[in-house]
Scaffold this active site. Structure first.
Site, short mmCIF file in Angstrom:
data_model
loop_
_atom_site.label_atom_id
_atom_site.label_comp_id
_atom_site.label_asym_id
_atom_site.label_seq_id
_atom_site.Cartn_x
_atom_site.Cartn_y
_atom_site.Cartn_z
N ASP A 33 38.37 31.04 33.55
CA ASP A 33 38.07 29.61 33.69
C ASP A 33 39.19 28.81 33.01
O ASP A 33 39.62 29.16 31.92
CB ASP A 33 36.72 29.33 33.00
CG ASP A 33 36.35 27.86 33.05
OD1 ASP A 33 36.82 27.15 33.96
OD2 ASP A 33 35.56 27.43 32.18
N ASN A 35 39.16 25.03 33.38
CA ASN A 35 38.76 23.63 33.13
C ASN A 35 37.47 23.56 32.32
O ASN A 35 36.84 22.51 32.23
CB ASN A 35 38.63 22.85 34.43
CG ASN A 35 37.56 23.43 35.34
OD1 ASN A 35 37.03 24.51 35.06
ND2 ASN A 35 37.22 22.72 36.40
N ASP A 37 34.44 24.57 32.71
CA ASP A 37 33.11 24.38 33.28
C ASP A 37 32.33 25.70 33.28
O ASP A 37 31.22 25.79 33.81
CB ASP A 37 33.18 23.79 34.70
CG ASP A 37 33.88 24.72 35.68
OD1 ASP A 37 34.40 25.78 35.25
OD2 ASP A 37 33.91 24.41 36.89
N ASP A 41 38.30 30.15 38.05
CA ASP A 41 38.87 29.29 39.10
C ASP A 41 40.26 29.77 39.54
O ASP A 41 40.81 30.71 38.96
CB ASP A 41 38.90 27.83 38.63
CG ASP A 41 39.38 27.71 37.19
OD1 ASP A 41 40.40 28.33 36.87
OD2 ASP A 41 38.71 27.01 36.38
N ASP A 110 38.08 37.23 51.38
CA ASP A 110 36.86 37.88 51.83
C ASP A 110 36.40 37.12 53.08
O ASP A 110 36.32 35.90 53.07
CB ASP A 110 35.81 37.77 50.73
CG ASP A 110 34.92 38.99 50.66
OD1 ASP A 110 34.39 39.37 51.72
OD2 ASP A 110 34.73 39.52 49.55
N ASP A 211 33.42 41.35 55.16
CA ASP A 211 32.08 41.55 54.59
C ASP A 211 31.03 41.94 55.63
O ASP A 211 30.98 41.35 56.71
CB ASP A 211 31.65 40.23 53.93
CG ASP A 211 30.33 40.33 53.21
OD1 ASP A 211 30.29 40.97 52.16
OD2 ASP A 211 29.32 39.78 53.72
N GLU A 268 34.03 46.39 55.18
CA GLU A 268 32.99 46.94 54.33
C GLU A 268 32.01 47.67 55.24
O GLU A 268 31.13 47.06 55.83
CB GLU A 268 32.27 45.82 53.58
CG GLU A 268 31.24 46.35 52.63
CD GLU A 268 30.14 45.36 52.27
OE1 GLU A 268 29.52 45.54 51.22
OE2 GLU A 268 29.88 44.41 53.04
N HIS A 340 32.10 44.54 42.91
CA HIS A 340 31.15 43.57 42.35
C HIS A 340 29.71 43.86 42.75
O HIS A 340 28.81 43.12 42.36
CB HIS A 340 31.54 42.17 42.84
CG HIS A 340 31.38 42.06 44.33
ND1 HIS A 340 32.19 42.73 45.21
CD2 HIS A 340 30.47 41.40 45.09
CE1 HIS A 340 31.79 42.48 46.44
NE2 HIS A 340 30.75 41.68 46.39
N ASP A 341 29.48 44.89 43.55
CA ASP A 341 28.12 45.24 43.96
C ASP A 341 27.60 46.49 43.24
O ASP A 341 26.53 47.00 43.59
CB ASP A 341 28.07 45.52 45.48
CG ASP A 341 28.21 44.24 46.30
OD1 ASP A 341 27.79 43.18 45.83
OD2 ASP A 341 28.76 44.33 47.42
C1 NOJ Z 1 28.36 42.55 50.70
C2 NOJ Z 1 28.89 41.83 49.50
O1 NOJ Z 1 29.79 42.67 48.83
C3 NOJ Z 1 27.69 41.44 48.68
O2 NOJ Z 1 28.05 40.98 47.40
C4 NOJ Z 1 26.90 40.42 49.44
O3 NOJ Z 1 25.72 40.12 48.75
C5 NOJ Z 1 26.54 40.96 50.85
N1 NOJ Z 1 27.63 41.62 51.49
C6 NOJ Z 1 26.11 39.82 51.73
O4 NOJ Z 1 27.23 39.03 52.07
CA CA Z 2 36.46 26.51 36.07
#
Ligand code: NOJ
Ligand code: CA
Length: 573
Positions: A33, A35, A37, A41, A110, A211, A268, A340-341
């Site tokens: 980050d 700024n 918040d 970013d 993405d 995605d 994906e 991130h999943d």
């Molecule tokens: C896969 C993404 O990696 C995930 O984070 C997202 O929730 C689902 N697709 C839906 O877009």
């Molecule tokens: Ca920010």
């Protein structure tokens, strides 16, 4: 000179820039980050480009930054052509692309085109007038009496159908209720999506991570199917994941947009049947490569493994080996252990009390030199770990909350359900990046959108940057080895020989090209393990200062990993 087999020659002749990609995934909300918040970013990404260049990666994939109400943290887009103001402006994004390019780094966005946000103009217009053309941009069906069109379950829990107020019609959402699925059967909608893709490509983008693309084709069930859970709903993968006929859409996407440019597209999706690999990815495939999930559903903390490293690794080995073996001379997978999943890889692969430099570095070696494109997820390079919560309120993610409710519905107590969520939930990897030991790990001077993992005092980027023996420094060495002109060709194009020697708890693989052979031996247990190895070699990488070798045998210390270059085999082979 050893001649290449015909099929090897073929692969090498069709070189593409992205074969040499070494990727890094940025989860924008949690990166940096600037700024105050509390939200990461684009200026924060620009600020760290020198660090990324120092790490040595050459491609970044940025999770969605388009305009979004952030119900699914950007995977719900309300305007494809705008950057969300919480991340910055379109101009700042273009500057990021240019600044990255100056450092030899290409940028992937993405591409979230299975669904939009319920706040997207198309969806708003569809809801306002079900006779408008926009209604056909979405999957809308008549209810059956008082019931939804069928009993499909959303991937994030609950019915996949939402009633449209004042009607007996429903719209489909395979993810959250605020992520209505697009109707890919509509050619006008597809054309709009292609124009959006072209818009971003004109900005100098190098490609996309695509995605949820395996879900764009739906085979509609006219009535309820037998339920597979206490919620009365059913998951029917074959009807909305890689469903029959999806190839028509994917082929058009390739022919109309992707194949017109020299870009990297990583879908994906799982392509389970190896006979279909070339159809889906590679030189003539729908995509350049795929992120697949054959190895990600498992955790050493799961009941079936109960923290038994050997059992866990022996279970994974055949899955990993088979793919490496079969991909030779054919396709490039994208290799990764985090995103991130998923919870952090250290928590999924290593018993908690054994997480440390050796286990983290051998885990890196385990996948980094395999054939394919290696990708690092932000924080993996410094060994960030999960941050289990004391109450379910510590989580924000809707899917996580839905899973928790499902566990309760399935009879787990609140304590049991939370314990399970703490092990498996995807927000574990979304805690802010730990840059230094200052307030909020240097991520923000404001209030972070999601709690910083308190481990940052002893585990942060700054500290590791200054330490030549840190995990970060080790990742840099791995990347330098992949980029070293002497080995690059071999490490990109060489054949993979997975499991060239067998030892329980140890992952082994070789890469071979012409006269060169590189061997990786990774002990993923806390035991000292002897492995047969009858070649003469030079050590290219070792996560310990020493290596115990006698003729015909190497003895690997707990979590020791080595990368060796064969100089010749003892028996002259
Ligand atoms: C896969 C993404 O990696 C995930 O984070 C997202 O929730 C689902 N697709 C839906 O877009
Ligand atoms: Ca920010």
């Amino acid at each position: 000179m050893v001649l290449l087999k015909d099929d090897e020659k073929m692969v090498i002749q069709n070189k593409k820039w992205w074969h040499e990609a070494i990727g890094y995934q940025i989860y924008p909300k949690s990166f940096q980050d600037t700024n105050n918040d509390g939200i990461g970013d684009i200026p924060g990404m620009i600020e760290h480009l020198d660090d990324l260049s120092d790490l040595g990666i050459n491609v970044i994939w940025i999770s969605p930054i388009n305009l979004s109400p952030m119900v699914d943290h950007g995977y719900d887009i309300s305007d494809y052509l705008q950057i969300d103001p919480s991340f910055g402006t379109n101009e700042e994004f273009e500057r990021l692309i240019q600044e990255a390019e100056k450092r030899g780094i290409k940028v992937l966005m993405d591409l979230v085109i299975n669904h939009t946000s319920s706040q997207h103009e198309w969806f708003k217009r569809a809801m306002a007038d079900l006779d408008s053309k926009y209604a056909d941009y979405y999957v809308i069906r008549e209810g059956r009496g008082e019931e939804p069109p069928n009993n499909w379950r959303s991937m994030f829990g609950g019915s996949a159908w939402e009633k449209i107020p004042g009607t007996n019609k429903y719209y489909l959402h395979l993810f959250t209720v605020d992520q209505p699925d697009l109707n890919w059967e509509n050619p006008e909608l597809r054309q709009e999506l292609y124009e959006i893709i072209e818009f971003w490509l004109t900005k100098g983008l190098a490609g996309f991570r695509v995605d949820a693309i395996s879900h764009i084709k739906k085979i509609y069930d006219e009535e309820n199917l037998p339920s597979d859970g206490p919620d009365g709903l059913v998951t029917v993968w074959e009807n909305y994941r890689d469903a029959l006929g999806i190839g028509e859409f994917l082929g058009e996407l390739r022919d109309r947009v992707f194949s017109k440019q020299d870009i990297l597209t990583i879908a994906e999706m799982d392509v389970v049947d190896p006979e279909k690999w070339e159809e889906y990815f590679g030189d003539n495939g729908y995509f350049s490569s795929i992120f697949d999930f054959y190895h990600t559903a498992y955790s050493i903390q799961g009941k079936e493994f109960a923290n038994d490293s050997e059992k866990f690794i022996e279970f994974l080995k055949p899955l990993v080996y088979k793919k490496q073996e079969l991909a030779n001379d054919r396709v490039f997978f994208t290799n990764f252990i985090e995103n991130h999943d998923l919870p952090r890889s250290l928590n999924r692969f290593i018993p908690k009390e054994e997480i440390g430099f050796h286990s983290a570095s051998v885990l890196g070696m385990f996948y980094f030199f395999m054939r394919g494109i290696p990708v690092i997820y932000q924080g993996q390079e410094i060994g960030m770990v999960d941050y289990p919560k004391e109450t379910i309120d510590g989580y924000i993610d809707l899917a996580t909350h839905n899973n928790y409710q499902d566990y309760l519905l399935n009879g787990l107590s609140e304590t049991e359900a939370l314990a399970q969520i703490n092990i498996e939930n995807r927000e574990n990897s979304r805690t802010p990046m730990q840059w230094n030991s200052q307030t909020n790990a240097g991520f923000t001077k404001g209030t972070p959108w999601f709690a910083v993992n308190p481990t940052y005092h002893g585990l942060n980027y700054q500290q590791q940057k200054e330490d030549p023996h840190s995990l970060l420094s080790f990742y840099k060495e791995m990347i330098q080895l992949r980029k070293n002109p002497i080995y690059k060709e071999l490490l990109v194009y060489g054949r993979a020989v997975p499991g060239f020697v067998e030892a329980s708890g140890v992952v082994t693989y070789q890469r071979k090209l012409e006269k060169q052979t590189i061997s990786a031996l990774c002990n993923l247990t806390n035991q000292t393990i002897a492995v047969d190895y009858d070649a003469k070699f030079e050590v290219l990488l070792n996560n310990y200062a020493e290596l115990d070798c006698k003729t015909g045998q190497l003895t690997l210390l707990p979590y020791q990993g080595v990368i060796l270059e064969e100089t010749s085999s003892v028996n002259g082979k």
